[in-house]
Design a protein around this motif. Structure first.
Motif, PDB file in Angstrom:
ATOM      1  N   CYS A   1       3.927  -5.744   4.418  1.00  0.00           N
ATOM      2  CA  CYS A   1       2.855  -4.949   4.503  1.00  0.00           C
ATOM      3  C   CYS A   1       0.920  -5.367   4.529  1.00  0.00           C
ATOM      4  O   CYS A   1       0.947  -6.458   3.821  1.00  0.00           O
ATOM      5  CB  CYS A   1       2.586  -4.158   3.256  1.00  0.00           C
ATOM      6  SG  CYS A   1       1.024  -2.946   2.641  1.00  0.00           S
ATOM      7  N   PRO A   2      -0.162  -5.272   5.723  1.00  0.00           N
ATOM      8  CA  PRO A   2      -1.403  -5.969   5.194  1.00  0.00           C
ATOM      9  C   PRO A   2      -1.678  -6.452   4.336  1.00  0.00           C
ATOM     10  O   PRO A   2      -2.639  -6.946   4.236  1.00  0.00           O
ATOM     11  CB  PRO A   2      -1.267  -5.471   7.329  1.00  0.00           C
ATOM     12  CG  PRO A   2      -1.063  -4.355   6.738  1.00  0.00           C
ATOM     13  CD  PRO A   2       0.273  -4.299   6.456  1.00  0.00           C
TER      14      PRO A   2
ATOM     15  N   CYS B   1       0.941  -1.388   0.245  1.00  0.00           N
ATOM     16  CA  CYS B   1       0.185   0.347   0.334  1.00  0.00           C
ATOM     17  C   CYS B   1       1.364   1.569   0.147  1.00  0.00           C
ATOM     18  O   CYS B   1      -0.066   2.318  -0.601  1.00  0.00           O
ATOM     19  CB  CYS B   1      -1.211   0.013   1.006  1.00  0.00           C
ATOM     20  SG  CYS B   1      -0.362   0.547   2.956  1.00  0.00           S
ATOM     21  N   GLY B   2       2.113   0.942   0.685  1.00  0.00           N
ATOM     22  CA  GLY B   2       2.445   2.295   0.459  1.00  0.00           C
ATOM     23  C   GLY B   2       2.259   3.414   1.829  1.00  0.00           C
ATOM     24  O   GLY B   2       3.349   4.521   1.710  1.00  0.00           O
ATOM     25  N   ALA B   3       0.954   3.357   1.718  1.00  0.00           N
ATOM     26  CA  ALA B   3       1.027   3.871   3.181  1.00  0.00           C
ATOM     27  C   ALA B   3       0.972   3.712   5.029  1.00  0.00           C
ATOM     28  O   ALA B   3       0.978   4.549   5.929  1.00  0.00           O
ATOM     29  CB  ALA B   3      -0.455   4.915   3.050  1.00  0.00           C
ATOM     30  N   CYS B   4       1.018   2.109   5.371  1.00  0.00           N
ATOM     31  CA  CYS B   4       1.045   1.992   6.243  1.00  0.00           C
ATOM     32  C   CYS B   4       2.391   1.691   7.325  1.00  0.00           C
ATOM     33  O   CYS B   4       3.512   2.098   7.051  1.00  0.00           O
ATOM     34  CB  CYS B   4      -0.070   0.556   6.071  1.00  0.00           C
ATOM     35  SG  CYS B   4       2.079  -0.373   5.793  1.00  0.00           S
TER      36      CYS B   4
ATOM     37  N   CYS C   1       4.921  -0.822   5.352  1.00  0.00           N
ATOM     38  CA  CYS C   1       5.581   0.132   4.127  1.00  0.00           C
ATOM     39  C   CYS C   1       6.513   1.070   4.682  1.00  0.00           C
ATOM     40  O   CYS C   1       7.097   1.385   3.535  1.00  0.00           O
ATOM     41  CB  CYS C   1       4.228   0.792   3.356  1.00  0.00           C
ATOM     42  SG  CYS C   1       3.824  -1.301   2.767  1.00  0.00           S
TER      43      CYS C   1
HETATM   44 ZN    ZN Z   1       1.516  -1.211   2.971  1.00  0.00          ZN
END
Ligand code: ZN
Ligand code: ZN
Length: 336
Positions: A109-110, A95-98, A101
Motif C-alpha cells: 500500500c502506497p 489504507c484498505g481502499a487503494c 489493498c
Molecule cells: Zn492501500
C-alpha cells in the motif's frame, strides 16, 4: 517510559525517558514484552536508505518486531482488550481502499505507515498500534520466540510461498541468517527438498539441524556442477545480500524456475538476459496480515522455531556493533 531513540543518523541510539504514547480511538496501547532486532533497524539508524529518508520521523524509536500485552484500547476498538497478547509488524497501517489493498496486497500500500520508520517502534516500554494491524499471538509462544516472526518470519514465509514451491520439488536457500534459518524450516513445512547454501560451516550445520536435506558450501568448487547434476532447483530464495550469492543462485535455478530476491545488495542486480531460460525473478516485501497469521500458526504448531537470544534495552548499541561485524547467528530480541 524508557526508550532507545535515534536523534541523528550514524550516531549511537540514546537511552532516555519519553512520554508514554496516548492511543487514539482506533488504536491500542501495548506494553512491550520483546522486540526483535532486525538488520533493517541498523540500516535505518545508519541512514543507509536515502530512498526512505523522507518517511522518517526524527527523533524515532526503531523496532518493528514487537510483541506485548494490550494495556488500553481506544474507544472504537472492539476486537482487542486489555490483556491480549499482540504483535506489531513493519506495516503499522495500510489504507484498505487503494487498488493494492483491495487486491490483498496491503504490504505494498502506497499510503502505509511503517513501524519504527514513520511511527515509533518497539525499542521502548510501550507502543501504540492500530487495532486493525495488531495481530493476536498464540499464548504457547514466548514473546521472544514470537517477536522475530513479525519481520524475519513473515518475510521468509511470504518469500517461500510466492515461489509456488510444491511438495517434492527442490528449493535452495542462499544465506542461513535470521531470515534464512526460518526459510529452511518453512520450505520443509511446504514439503520441499531443501538445499542450504552458506559460506560458513557453522551456519550449514544449523541448517542441517533445522531439517535441510542437503547443505553446500558456497565457496566449494563444484557447487555449480552439483546444481546442474540435480537438474537445477525449482526455486532459489536468496536471503544473503552478497552479489556473489545472486550470481550463484541464478545458475542454480532450473529453466522456468523462480529466483526470489530477499537480501538486498547495495548495488543493482544484473543477470545475463540471454541465459534467462524462462526464469521468473521475483521479490518480496514483508507480508500481509494473513501471511502473519499463517506463520504464527506454523510456530504455534512447532513446525518452525526461531533461534533467538535476548538482550536488554540498554545493550542495543553493543548489539548493533556486533551486527555491523556480522557476528550474530539467528536473531536477537530485546526483552523488556
Ligand atoms: Zn492501500
Ligand atoms: Zn525487519
Amino acid at each position: 517510559m524508557r526508550a532507545a531513540v535515534i536523534h541523528e543518523f550514524k550516531q549511537p541510539l540514546t537511552l532516555q525517558n519519553v512520554d508514554v504514547p496516548v492511543p487514539q480511538a482506533d488504536e491500542v496501547l501495548v506494553q512491550v514484552e520483546a522486540c526483535g532486532v532486525c538488520h533493517s533497524d541498523l540500516s535505518i539508524a545508519d541512514g543507509d536508505w536515502p530512498q526512505l529518508k523522507r518517511l522518517f520521523k526524527i527523533p524515532l524509536i526503531p523496532g518493528h518486531e514487537v510483541v506485548g500485552r494490550v494495556v488500553k484500547a481506544g474507544s472504537s476498538v472492539i476486537d482487542l482488550a486489555a490483556g491480549d497478547r499482540v504483535g506489531i509488524a513493519w506495516v503499522h497501517s495500510s489504507c484498505g481502499a487503494c487498488d493494492l489493498c483491495q487486491e490483498g496486497l496491503e504490504n505494498l500500500c502506497p499510503k502505509q505507515t511503517i513501524t519504527g520508520v514513520s511511527v515509533d517502534g518497539g525499542y521502548a516500554e510501550f507502543i501504540r498500534a492500530k487495532a486493525s494491524h495488531a495481530i493476536k499471538v498464540p499464548e504457547v509462544l514466548t514473546p521472544e520466540q514470537a517477536a522475530p516472526l513479525f519481520c524475519a518470519g513473515v518475510t521468509s514465509y511470504r518469500a517461500v510461498k510466492l515461489t509456488g514451491i510444491q511438495p517434492g520439488q527442490r528449493l535452495a536457500v542462499f544465506g542461513i541468517g535470521g531470515v534464512g534459518h526460518l526459510a529452511v524450516q518453512i520450505a520443509k513445512s511446504f514439503g520441499a527438498h531443501v538445499i542450504a547454501v552458506d559460506t560458513t560451516e557453522g551456519k550449514l550445520k544449523l541448517a542441517r539441524d533445522l531439517g535441510a536435506d542437503q547443505t553446500l558450501h558456497a565457496s566449494s568448487e563444484g557447487i555449480g556442477k552439483t546444481f546442474h547434476s540435480m537438474g537445477g532447483v525449482h526455486a532459489a530464495v536468496v536471503t544473503s545480500s552478497a552479489k556473489a550469492a545472486y550470481a550463484q543462485a541464478f545458475y542454480a535455478v532450473r529453466p522456468a524456475g523462480t529466483l526470489m530476491v530477499v537480501g538486498l545488495p547495495a548495488e543493482d542486480l544484473a543477470f545475463p538476459a540471454i541465459l534467462m531460460r524462462e526464469i521468473k525473478i521475483r521479490s518480496v516485501a514483508t507480508g500481509t496480515r494473513q501471511d502473519m497469521r499463517e506463520v504464527l500458526k506454523l510456530a504455534a504448531d512447532s513446525k518452525i522455531r526461531c533461534l533467538v537470544k535476548t538482550c536488554s534495552l540498554s545493550q542495543i548499541n553493543e548489539v548493533f556493533d556486533k551486527m555491523r561485524m556480522g557476528q550474530i547467528t539467528g536473531r536477537i530480541a530485546i526483552k523488556m
